[in-house]
Design a protein around this motif. Structure first.
Motif, mmCIF file in Angstrom:
data_model
loop_
_atom_site.group_PDB
_atom_site.id
_atom_site.type_symbol
_atom_site.label_atom_id
_atom_site.label_comp_id
_atom_site.label_asym_id
_atom_site.label_seq_id
_atom_site.Cartn_x
_atom_site.Cartn_y
_atom_site.Cartn_z
ATOM 1 N N ARG A 72 6.493 7.512 9.886
ATOM 2 C CA ARG A 72 5.762 6.332 9.399
ATOM 3 C C ARG A 72 6.186 5.947 7.998
ATOM 4 N NH1 ARG A 72 0.722 8.948 11.164
ATOM 5 N NH2 ARG A 72 0.345 8.067 13.208
ATOM 6 N N LEU A 73 6.014 4.661 7.708
ATOM 7 C CA LEU A 73 6.229 4.160 6.352
ATOM 8 C C LEU A 73 4.935 3.507 5.871
ATOM 9 C CD1 LEU A 73 7.813 3.128 3.870
ATOM 10 C CD2 LEU A 73 8.581 1.197 5.283
ATOM 11 N N HIS A 74 4.442 3.954 4.731
ATOM 12 C CA HIS A 74 3.285 3.309 4.114
ATOM 13 C C HIS A 74 3.718 2.588 2.844
ATOM 14 C CE1 HIS A 74 1.038 6.136 6.680
ATOM 15 N NE2 HIS A 74 0.056 5.245 6.601
ATOM 16 N N LEU A 75 3.185 1.390 2.662
ATOM 17 C CA LEU A 75 3.366 0.689 1.389
ATOM 18 C C LEU A 75 2.064 0.823 0.607
ATOM 19 C CD1 LEU A 75 4.652 -1.252 -0.664
ATOM 20 C CD2 LEU A 75 3.753 -3.149 0.703
ATOM 21 N N ALA A 76 2.127 1.536 -0.530
ATOM 22 C CA ALA A 76 0.941 1.693 -1.379
ATOM 23 C C ALA A 76 0.817 0.471 -2.270
ATOM 24 C CB ALA A 76 1.085 2.958 -2.224
ATOM 25 N N HIS A 77 -0.312 -0.223 -2.178
ATOM 26 C CA HIS A 77 -0.425 -1.480 -2.929
ATOM 27 C C HIS A 77 -1.867 -1.735 -3.360
ATOM 28 C CE1 HIS A 77 -2.679 -3.920 0.007
ATOM 29 N NE2 HIS A 77 -2.209 -3.006 0.843
ATOM 30 N N GLY A 94 1.266 -9.342 -3.878
ATOM 31 C CA GLY A 94 1.413 -10.329 -2.802
ATOM 32 C C GLY A 94 2.886 -10.451 -2.415
ATOM 33 N N LEU A 95 3.755 -10.457 -3.418
ATOM 34 C CA LEU A 95 5.206 -10.514 -3.158
ATOM 35 C C LEU A 95 5.670 -9.264 -2.389
ATOM 36 C CD1 LEU A 95 7.921 -11.659 -5.599
ATOM 37 C CD2 LEU A 95 8.075 -9.344 -4.733
ATOM 38 N N TRP A 96 5.163 -8.106 -2.794
ATOM 39 C CA TRP A 96 5.512 -6.862 -2.069
ATOM 40 C C TRP A 96 5.099 -6.968 -0.593
ATOM 41 C CZ3 TRP A 96 7.576 -1.951 -3.428
ATOM 42 C CH2 TRP A 96 7.994 -1.840 -4.769
ATOM 43 N N MET A 97 3.911 -7.486 -0.345
ATOM 44 C CA MET A 97 3.398 -7.573 1.031
ATOM 45 C C MET A 97 4.257 -8.519 1.872
ATOM 46 S SD MET A 97 0.713 -5.634 1.332
ATOM 47 C CE MET A 97 -0.592 -6.226 2.381
ATOM 48 N N ARG A 98 4.677 -9.624 1.290
ATOM 49 C CA ARG A 98 5.495 -10.587 2.053
ATOM 50 C C ARG A 98 6.847 -9.980 2.417
ATOM 51 N NH1 ARG A 98 3.656 -14.023 -1.785
ATOM 52 N NH2 ARG A 98 5.625 -14.190 -2.905
ATOM 53 N N ILE A 99 7.464 -9.313 1.454
ATOM 54 C CA ILE A 99 8.787 -8.727 1.739
ATOM 55 C C ILE A 99 8.650 -7.577 2.742
ATOM 56 C CG2 ILE A 99 10.763 -7.525 0.687
ATOM 57 C CD1 ILE A 99 10.334 -9.271 -1.780
ATOM 58 N N PHE A 100 7.580 -6.821 2.610
ATOM 59 C CA PHE A 100 7.323 -5.716 3.552
ATOM 60 C C PHE A 100 7.187 -6.268 4.974
ATOM 61 C CE2 PHE A 100 4.417 -2.375 5.336
ATOM 62 C CZ PHE A 100 5.195 -1.261 5.060
ATOM 63 N N ALA A 148 5.095 0.636 10.280
ATOM 64 C CA ALA A 148 5.034 0.284 8.853
ATOM 65 C C ALA A 148 3.650 -0.236 8.521
ATOM 66 C CB ALA A 148 6.091 -0.774 8.544
ATOM 67 N N LEU A 149 2.972 0.450 7.602
ATOM 68 C CA LEU A 149 1.555 0.173 7.360
ATOM 69 C C LEU A 149 1.283 -0.009 5.871
ATOM 70 C CD1 LEU A 149 0.551 3.270 9.462
ATOM 71 C CD2 LEU A 149 0.223 0.907 10.227
ATOM 72 N N PRO A 150 0.787 -1.165 5.465
ATOM 73 C CA PRO A 150 0.316 -1.273 4.082
ATOM 74 C C PRO A 150 -0.972 -0.472 3.929
ATOM 75 C CG PRO A 150 0.521 -3.443 5.148
ATOM 76 C CD PRO A 150 0.617 -2.414 6.219
ATOM 77 N N ILE A 151 -1.185 0.115 2.776
ATOM 78 C CA ILE A 151 -2.432 0.863 2.540
ATOM 79 C C ILE A 151 -2.823 0.674 1.067
ATOM 80 C CG2 ILE A 151 -1.135 3.025 2.124
ATOM 81 C CD1 ILE A 151 -3.568 4.548 3.325
ATOM 82 N N HIS A 152 -4.102 0.443 0.833
ATOM 83 C CA HIS A 152 -4.545 0.317 -0.558
ATOM 84 C C HIS A 152 -4.272 1.638 -1.274
ATOM 85 C CE1 HIS A 152 -7.292 -3.109 0.871
ATOM 86 N NE2 HIS A 152 -6.279 -3.618 0.188
#
Ligand code: NAD
Ligand code: IPM
Ligand code: MN
Length: 352
Positions: free
Chosen positions: A174-179, A189-195, A207-211
């Motif tokens: 898995r890949l998490h984006l910590a944001h 917001g820019l990170w989320m769009r590119i992700f 691929a999962l964004p996570i606070h």
């Protein structure tokens, strides 16, 4: 010939670097083609001359070397860390070392501080953007208020996130984006769009964004479901020290910062995750393992996998034998720990 620039730096930097040099000598004795040059950049020189890293040195580092091996910077006599900016943050920025890879691979069950979690159940790679966010160092202090600006460019974020997707795809994890895009609407917001865009290009990766705040809680409760964590410069800094704790502390954590698209020669910097530890200076208690494991990462990146593995196995063997520096619950001094690791390198290797 691999040319390495060695920057021991401040505090315990020179102590731990002194323990890494014999591993360079060992690789050389095995027939690896490498050489190194020491650059005495750091607080002492800054205090004496007002210059921590000269232009001439920067150009030599960039154009005449393939890699940097870095100890640590930071000195209580320079509380605003100006010299550290001139050295470390400058190198990260001007060598375009956008990707800071901080692997968390705990070696020994006893050193994992989490209840019921075994060392081999945790394998997390943090990929931290290494040049932007608040590290642009722009801001101002006015009467009654202070501001620090934070910059996120599409180019740097895309480089970092593409590496993160690649690594997660190759690991099959898995890949998490910590944001904190719920607050930092512009930057994150820019990170989320590119992700989201890259997710379409890597359909095999979950691929999962996570606070970022929730991530820290989840990591301590159970780190096992995590594989690759991507983060901006600031959040990545915090997450990587937490993950160092899962390995047994800052004394064991290694890292590499690199430039996937460099058009100059020097495109990788290897350094422990820890700092200059002013509280340990002069006590001979620093753990040199993070520094030595950073040299192993350098060998791996040079394609010298046997040497990299031999060092990692030697560190493991020392820990398994119950020996260690004080941070690991042991009694060894810094030099004794370095020597113990050297002693566990395979016997057949010449020069030891
Ligand atoms: P630090 O990592 O230097 O120390 C934090 C704690 O971990 C201290 O208790 C220290 O004794 C311990 N520790 C660190 N390295 C250790 C090792 N090798 N063996 C055993 N124990 C170890 O962080 P800090 O105290 O927040 O910062 C001190 C200085 O270092 C500051 O000036 C800071 O800016 C700088 N710093 C530099 C880097 C770097 O050069 N990459 C990284 C972090 C901090
Ligand atoms: C690190 C350090 C640095 C950072 C400091 C010394 C500027 O904490 O390498 O993690 O914040 O990046
Ligand atoms: Mn840090």
């Amino acid at each position: 010939m691999l040319q390495i620039a060695v920057i021991p730096g401040d505090g315990i930097g020179p102590e731990v670097m002194a323990q890494a040099i014999p591993f360079l000598e060992w690789a050389q004795a095995r027939g690896r083609s490498l050489a190194w040059t020491v650059f005495p950049c750091g607080a002492e020189r800054f205090l004496a001359t007002g210059c921590a890293l000269s232009e001439e040195e920067f150009v030599r580092l960039r154009d005449d070397h393939d890699a940097l091996l870095f100890g640590a910077v930071g000195d209580p006599r320079i509380p605003d860390g100006r010299h550290a900016e001139e050295i470390l943050l400058r190198l990260r920025r001007d060598l375009r070392l956008h990707v800071n890879h901080r692997p968390c691979f705990p070696l020994l069950d006893r050193l994992v501080p989490l209840k019921g979690v075994a060392a081999n159940e945790i394998r997390i790679d943090v990929l931290r953007e290494n040049t932007e966010g608040p590290y642009c160092l722009q801001g101002e202090t006015q009467p009654g208020q202070a501001m620090d600006f934070s910059i996120h460019t599409e180019a740097a974020v895309e480089i970092l996130l593409r590496e993160a997707f690649r690594l997660a795809a190759s690991r099959g994890c898995r890949l998490h984006l910590a944001h904190k895009a719920n607050v930092l609407k512009h930057g994150h917001g820019l990170w989320m769009r590119i992700f989201a865009g890259l997710k379409l290009q890597f359909p095999s990766v979950e691929a999962l964004p996570i606070h970022a705040d929730a991530l820290l809680c989840a990591l301590v409760q159970d780190p096992r479901p995590f594989g690759v964590i991507a983060a901006d410069n600031f959040i990545g800094d915090l997450v990587s020290d937490l993950l160092a704790a899962f390995q047994g502390g800052l004394g064991l954590a290694a890292s590499v910062s690199f430039s996937p698209q460099a058009n100059h020669r020097c495109a990788a910097l290897f350094e422990p995750v820890h700092g200059s530890a002013p509280d340990l200076v002069g006590l001979d208690l620093a753990n040199p393992s993070g520094m030595i494991l950073s040299a192993a990462l350098l060998f791996r990146r040079a394609g010298w996998e046997d040497e990299a593995k031999a060092i990692e196995s030697a560190v493991l063997a020392v820990l398994e034998s119950g020996l260690g520096t004080r941070d690991l619950g042991g009694t060894l001094a810094c030099g004794q720990m370095g020597q113990a690791i050297l002693n566990h390198l395979p016997r057949y290797i010449a020069g030891i």
